[in-house]
Scaffold this active site. Structure first.
Site, mmCIF file in Angstrom:
data_model
loop_
_atom_site.group_PDB
_atom_site.id
_atom_site.type_symbol
_atom_site.label_atom_id
_atom_site.label_comp_id
_atom_site.label_asym_id
_atom_site.label_seq_id
_atom_site.Cartn_x
_atom_site.Cartn_y
_atom_site.Cartn_z
ATOM 1 N N GLU A 189 0.825 -1.205 0.000
ATOM 2 C CA GLU A 189 0.000 0.000 0.000
ATOM 3 C C GLU A 189 0.864 1.263 0.000
ATOM 4 O O GLU A 189 0.530 2.252 -0.662
ATOM 5 C CB GLU A 189 -0.927 -0.031 1.210
ATOM 6 C CG GLU A 189 -1.954 -1.146 1.156
ATOM 7 C CD GLU A 189 -2.544 -1.502 2.511
ATOM 8 O OE1 GLU A 189 -3.625 -2.120 2.531
ATOM 9 O OE2 GLU A 189 -1.927 -1.178 3.529
ATOM 10 N N ASP A 342 -4.891 -5.363 10.778
ATOM 11 C CA ASP A 342 -5.877 -4.587 11.522
ATOM 12 C C ASP A 342 -5.608 -4.639 13.024
ATOM 13 O O ASP A 342 -5.757 -3.642 13.733
ATOM 14 C CB ASP A 342 -7.289 -5.106 11.228
ATOM 15 C CG ASP A 342 -7.640 -5.001 9.761
ATOM 16 O OD1 ASP A 342 -7.399 -3.925 9.188
ATOM 17 O OD2 ASP A 342 -8.132 -5.981 9.184
#
Length: 357
Positions: A189, A342
């Site tokens: 990312e 996460d």
């Protein structure tokens, strides 16, 4: 010549073990590890203990990780939930009637063959990947076969649901942010952000091995300086938590965050415990994969850092941006990696302290 011959033998044996795994995926992991151990050239290393780099690093983390002085009261998490199905990728391909072939990346998946090629491509790189499946009927068919596969495990999934679970386990948080203040992202990312906006090192097509710390630091600095909060910019972005397999970096705009030394250590610690499914770091099941020496920048006058397991969090500063680096104790035989990013982001945020403005 003797050294070259030994390296060639080791490479051949590694290839042989890899072929056995592909041809006999039912072979237990313990049998594969035993086979590999028997092929090792030289004595097996002793298991790490309290005095090992892994043990010293874990002990240093425990001393560093303290809760912030200003506790979180509430947090709002966007609605995003799904069911994650976890099973062997090789076994799923076999259940779909697919055989290992040539790997190929696909920006979008349209068929079972596309799935097989993308799986082989990213498995060969040792990297995770997410791809959109455009054929609804084929996707649901694959999902059903995966879900009903013997031994398949089902977990709550989705960024918001996982982060919400992590916060709920610590306190009754519920606070609404008016804008994006903090980001959590991985190496793929991060590179995509730089490539999409012609940022630093955007000529890199992909990472090779462990992402270079100096390159990562340059991109994080660019994001905060060009798109983060400043006197002349309305952006609220002041914090980025970067995580890759071997290490984490927290980059923050000065004056907005505190307790980031504990936060980055907490995020790295949870990566080792959740992947190994243990309450605390088990030094026998983890290994230190981070670079022992690195540069803090590749485009500016960075400094050279030597990693010390007794002081595992390294801090440096650059034009109003602070960086906190710590290695990860990587689980050797991971039990669960779904949702790990996460959990890392949530744990790091939980231990962070926001300065009131």
């Amino acid at each position: 010549m003797a050294l070259w011959r030994g390296s060639a033998y080791a490479g051949f044996l590694a290839l042989a073990v890899g072929c056995i795994f592909l041809l006999e995926p039912q072979l237990p992991g313990s049998a594969l590890r035993s086979l590999w151990s028997s092929l090792q050239l030289g004595p097996a290393p002793a298991p790490p203990g309290p005095g090992s780099p892994e043990g010293r690093l874990a002990a240093a983390w425990d001393a560093l990780i303290v809760r912030p002085a200003r506790r979180w009261r509430r947090v709002a998490v966007g609605v995003n939930a799904c069911v994650d199905v976890v099973l062997s990728g090789v076994k799923l391909l076999q259940a779909l009637g697919l055989n290992p072939g040539n790997g190929k990346d696909h920006a979008e998946l349209r068929s079972r063959n596309d799935l097989e090629e993308a799986f082989i491509h990213f498995m060969g790189k040792g990297a995770a990947a997410e791809r959109f499946f455009s054929d609804k009927e084929t996707f649901h068919n694959i999902a059903q076969i995966a879900s009903e596969f013997p031994g398949a495990q089902h977990y709550v999934g989705g960024n918001a649901a996982l982060i919400g679970q992590k916060f709920a386990a610590n306190s009754d948080l519920k606070q609404v942010f008016s804008g994006v203040t903090s980001l959590g992202l991985n190496e793929q990312e991060l590179l995509f952000l730089s490539q999409s906006a012609s940022g630093p090192h955007s000529s890199l097509s992909s990472w090779t091995g462990v992402p270079d710390v100096g390159v990562v630091s340059d991109i994080l600095f660019w994001i905060l300086k060009e798109h983060g909060k400043s006197e002349s910019r309305a952006s609220d972005l002041t914090r980025i938590h970067f995580h890759t397999l071997a290490y984490h970096i927290l980059a923050t705009v000065d004056g907005h965050w505190a307790n980031q030394l504990a936060a980055v250590a907490a995020g790295a610690r949870v990566a080792g415990t959740q992947a190994c499914a243990t309450e605390t770091i088990d030094t026998r099941r983890v290994s230190l994969k981070a670079p022992r020496e690195f540069m803090t920048s590749r485009s500016a006058a960075g400094s050279r850092v030597m990693l010390n397991p007794n002081e595992p969090v390294v801090e440096w500063h650059r034009e109003g941006v602070s960086f906190h680096f710590t290695p990860v104790l990587v689980c050797k035989d991971p039990v669960r990696t779904v949702g790990l990013g996460d959990a890392i982001s949530a744990e790091g945020l939980f231990y962070s302290e926001v300065h009131p403005h």
